[in-house]
Scaffold this motif. Structure first.
Motif, PDB file in Angstrom:
ATOM      1  N   SER A  10       0.881  -1.149   0.000  1.00 31.64           N
ATOM      2  CA  SER A  10       0.000   0.000   0.000  1.00 31.64           C
ATOM      3  C   SER A  10       0.916   1.194   0.000  1.00 31.64           C
ATOM      4  O   SER A  10       1.709   1.380   0.906  1.00 31.64           O
ATOM      5  N   ALA A  11       0.896   2.009  -1.041  1.00 32.08           N
ATOM      6  CA  ALA A  11       1.938   3.017  -1.204  1.00 32.08           C
ATOM      7  C   ALA A  11       1.701   4.236  -0.365  1.00 32.08           C
ATOM      8  O   ALA A  11       0.610   4.724  -0.258  1.00 32.08           O
ATOM      9  N   VAL A  12       2.757   4.728   0.240  1.00 33.85           N
ATOM     10  CA  VAL A  12       2.761   6.028   0.902  1.00 33.85           C
ATOM     11  C   VAL A  12       3.994   6.753   0.392  1.00 33.85           C
ATOM     12  O   VAL A  12       5.095   6.265   0.550  1.00 33.85           O
ATOM     13  N   ALA A  50      12.527   7.347   7.029  1.00 34.20           N
ATOM     14  CA  ALA A  50      12.422   6.628   5.752  1.00 34.20           C
ATOM     15  C   ALA A  50      12.863   7.512   4.591  1.00 34.20           C
ATOM     16  O   ALA A  50      13.547   7.061   3.670  1.00 34.20           O
ATOM     17  N   ALA A  51      12.481   8.787   4.617  1.00 34.17           N
ATOM     18  CA  ALA A  51      12.897   9.706   3.554  1.00 34.17           C
ATOM     19  C   ALA A  51      14.406   9.879   3.562  1.00 34.17           C
ATOM     20  O   ALA A  51      15.059   9.873   2.512  1.00 34.17           O
ATOM     21  N   ILE A 268       8.386  -2.772  -0.441  1.00 30.28           N
ATOM     22  CA  ILE A 268       7.563  -1.735   0.178  1.00 30.28           C
ATOM     23  C   ILE A 268       8.335  -0.811   1.112  1.00 30.28           C
ATOM     24  O   ILE A 268       7.767   0.101   1.706  1.00 30.28           O
ATOM     25  N   ALA A 269       9.645  -1.028   1.241  1.00 32.56           N
ATOM     26  CA  ALA A 269      10.430  -0.340   2.269  1.00 32.56           C
ATOM     27  C   ALA A 269      10.320   1.174   2.200  1.00 32.56           C
ATOM     28  O   ALA A 269      10.226   1.851   3.226  1.00 32.56           O
ATOM     29  N   GLN A 270      10.325   1.748   0.995  1.00 35.09           N
ATOM     30  CA  GLN A 270      10.340   3.210   0.894  1.00 35.09           C
ATOM     31  C   GLN A 270       9.001   3.842   1.253  1.00 35.09           C
ATOM     32  O   GLN A 270       8.923   5.045   1.490  1.00 35.09           O
ATOM     33  N   TYR A 271       7.936   3.049   1.308  1.00 36.77           N
ATOM     34  CA  TYR A 271       6.613   3.595   1.576  1.00 36.77           C
ATOM     35  C   TYR A 271       6.154   3.388   3.023  1.00 36.77           C
ATOM     36  O   TYR A 271       5.147   3.957   3.431  1.00 36.77           O
ATOM     37  N   TYR A 272       6.871   2.558   3.780  1.00 34.64           N
ATOM     38  CA  TYR A 272       6.436   2.189   5.118  1.00 34.64           C
ATOM     39  C   TYR A 272       7.531   2.468   6.144  1.00 34.64           C
ATOM     40  O   TYR A 272       8.666   2.813   5.793  1.00 34.64           O
ATOM     41  N   SER A 273       7.196   2.313   7.411  1.00 29.72           N
ATOM     42  CA  SER A 273       8.173   2.463   8.473  1.00 29.72           C
ATOM     43  C   SER A 273       9.264   1.411   8.316  1.00 29.72           C
ATOM     44  O   SER A 273       9.075   0.368   7.685  1.00 29.72           O
ATOM     45  N   ALA A 274      10.421   1.708   8.934  1.00 24.37           N
ATOM     46  CA  ALA A 274      11.559   0.791   8.814  1.00 24.37           C
ATOM     47  C   ALA A 274      11.273  -0.566   9.442  1.00 24.37           C
ATOM     48  O   ALA A 274      11.896  -1.567   9.082  1.00 24.37           O
ATOM     49  N   ASP A 399       1.356   5.169   6.948  1.00 24.33           N
ATOM     50  CA  ASP A 399       2.033   3.881   7.008  1.00 24.33           C
ATOM     51  C   ASP A 399       3.424   3.999   7.619  1.00 24.33           C
ATOM     52  O   ASP A 399       4.049   2.996   7.927  1.00 24.33           O
ATOM     53  N   MET A 400       3.910   5.243   7.780  1.00 21.76           N
ATOM     54  CA  MET A 400       5.200   5.460   8.428  1.00 21.76           C
ATOM     55  C   MET A 400       5.076   5.451   9.953  1.00 21.76           C
ATOM     56  O   MET A 400       6.080   5.394  10.658  1.00 21.76           O
TER      57      MET A 400
END
Length: 448
Positions: A10-12, A50-51, A268-274, A399-400
């Protein structure tokens, strides 16, 4: 930012206005850091780790030392801000000219805000012109202070006031973004400065239902004392950054390992918390599953009596599987976007556990049975048919802001069940019935 569509996501997207013309990064010449301890007018702030770890979508437009902060403030409020300015050797830069850039080019913030003197801050709305350039000078301690006054009568929708929840990208856009640099800034040199000075990007989101905190009284400017030699500049004490652990929702049962699933967290790593994990596995069409999740407030303490939402065929996942849960029939979303199949709601028990039950109802377009439970999805034939499940705390919109387990079930055609043939009679008439569980028609009896 364009969202990547994957089978189990699920993209964030990252909440930041970026310049879309990459150039080589230069060595950092100065650092300009937000002093969070002296901030007034915000409820809380979250560092977007994440950013800061995402080179392609964020870091490459700045220096590797860039930081992104999301500060949550009440709509219509006043936010007091302080930055500490140093040179490349870490020495404070007193009495130094700086430029504050409000809503830099390509940012998408929409809040109606002004500076302390009432100057309106423009909103680029994704365009190439920054909202406002303001000149300032650091004091004798290398500090620059200024304020943003929000004029919105109502902000973005209220979110959980827990000190960790962050706004939802592309929905909660009532914000003012701030970047600050040593020297003069204009549209022509902004890109180069972003790549040569280590800055804290501050994004102030003005939202409903936020209680602002008050900052400690500022230290007075020191009074000069005549002396035959100049006193050295004081060394600033570096305040530690307190990182609050995310709440978590982990799949307790069934347990998925490398022996019965495939880890797809990298997707999905870039869209969610670590701390979020993702995996996919295989499920025979028509099968029922029972999923038990364990929820915590901080990764450790059980989240008892908390409402959990399970998104079946979750947003942006591309899910097309069909399900039923109780009397709720769940189909595929009409498009690969923010919509989803269904949102099931459950409440955790005293241990922080909650269970959801689903039955697959697909009969068409099934995958061929996998050779192993951990078969790579590239070997699926003739095409994928899957459903992704995503749990979230009720009220959390980012999602972060929480660590979760995402599971995707690929639906395949199971082995056909053995059939049995019986003979049914009605008077002198008889007929044979063949089925997995054969039953005689009404009026007929089974021949012994």
């Amino acid at each position: 930012m364009k969202k990547k569509i994957l089978g189990a996501i699920s993209a964030v997207a990252l909440v930041v206005g970026i310049i879309n013309i990459p150039t080589a990064q230069a060595a950092s010449t100065n650092s300009l850091r937000w002093d969070q301890t002296s901030a007034a007018g915000i409820g809380w702030a979250v560092e977007n780790i994440a950013a800061e770890q995402d080179y392609n979508n964020f870091v490459k437009y700045y220096t590797p030392g860039v930081k992104l902060w999301q500060a949550i403030a009440p709509a219509g409020g006043k936010v007091d801000i302080k930055y500490i300015v140093k040179d490349s050797s870490g020495n404070l830069l007193p009495n130094t000219a700086v430029t504050i850039v409000y809503n830099p080019s390509y940012s998408i913030g929409t809040s109606k805000s002004t500076t302390l003197d009432g100057t309106p801050i423009g909103t680029p709305k994704g365009g190439p012109d920054s909202g406002l350039y303001a000149s300032a000078v650091t004091n004798s301690r290398g500090e620059v202070t200024f304020s943003v006054i929000n004029k919105d009568s109502s902000g973005d929708p209220a979110i959980a006031n827990d000190g960790t929840t962050t706004p939802t990208y592309n929905r909660d856009n009532a914000y003012t973004q701030i970047q600050i640099f040593v020297g003069a800034v204009s549209g022509s040199n902004l890109t180069n400065l972003q790549k040569s000075q280590d800055i804290d990007i501050l994004e102030i989101h003005f939202m409903n239902g936020v209680t602002a905190k008050v900052a400690p009284a500022p230290a007075p400017e020191p009074t000069a004392t005549p002396s035959p030699s100049a006193s050295p500049s004081p060394t600033a004490t570096k305040e530690p950054v307190v990182v609050v652990p995310n709440p978590s929702i982990r799949l307790k049962s069934p347990v998925f390992t490398s022996a019965n699933s495939v880890d797809s967290t990298a997707d999905i790593a870039q869209y969610y918390s670590a701390g979020t994990k993702a995996f996919y596995t295989y499920l025979a069409a028509g099968s029922s599953i029972s999923l038990t999740y364990h929820a915590t407030l901080d990764g450790t303490k059980p989240a008892a009596n908390k409402q959990i939402e399970l998104y079946v065929n979750s947003p942006y996942s591309g899910s097309k599987a069909n399900w039923v849960s109780g009397s709720t029939k769940i189909a595929a979303p009409a498009a690969v976007d923010a919509t989803y199949g269904a949102k099931l709601i459950g409440t955790t028990d005293a241990n922080g556990d909650v269970t959801f039950k689903l039955t697959n109802t697909d009969t068409k377009n099934l995958e061929i049975a996998p050779t192993t439970p951990y078969q790579d999805r590239g070997a699926i034939k003739p095409a994928r048919l899957f459903g992704t499940l995503k749990p979230m705390f009720a009220g959390v919109t980012s999602d972060m802001a929480e660590d979760t387990d995402l599971v995707t079930f690929d639906i395949y055609a199971g082995a056909k069940a053995a059939t049995t043939t019986i003979t049914c009679v009605k008077g002198k008439t008889s007929k044979k019935v063949t089925a997995v569980k054969p039953v005689c028609p009404k009026g007929y009896t089974r021949k012994k």
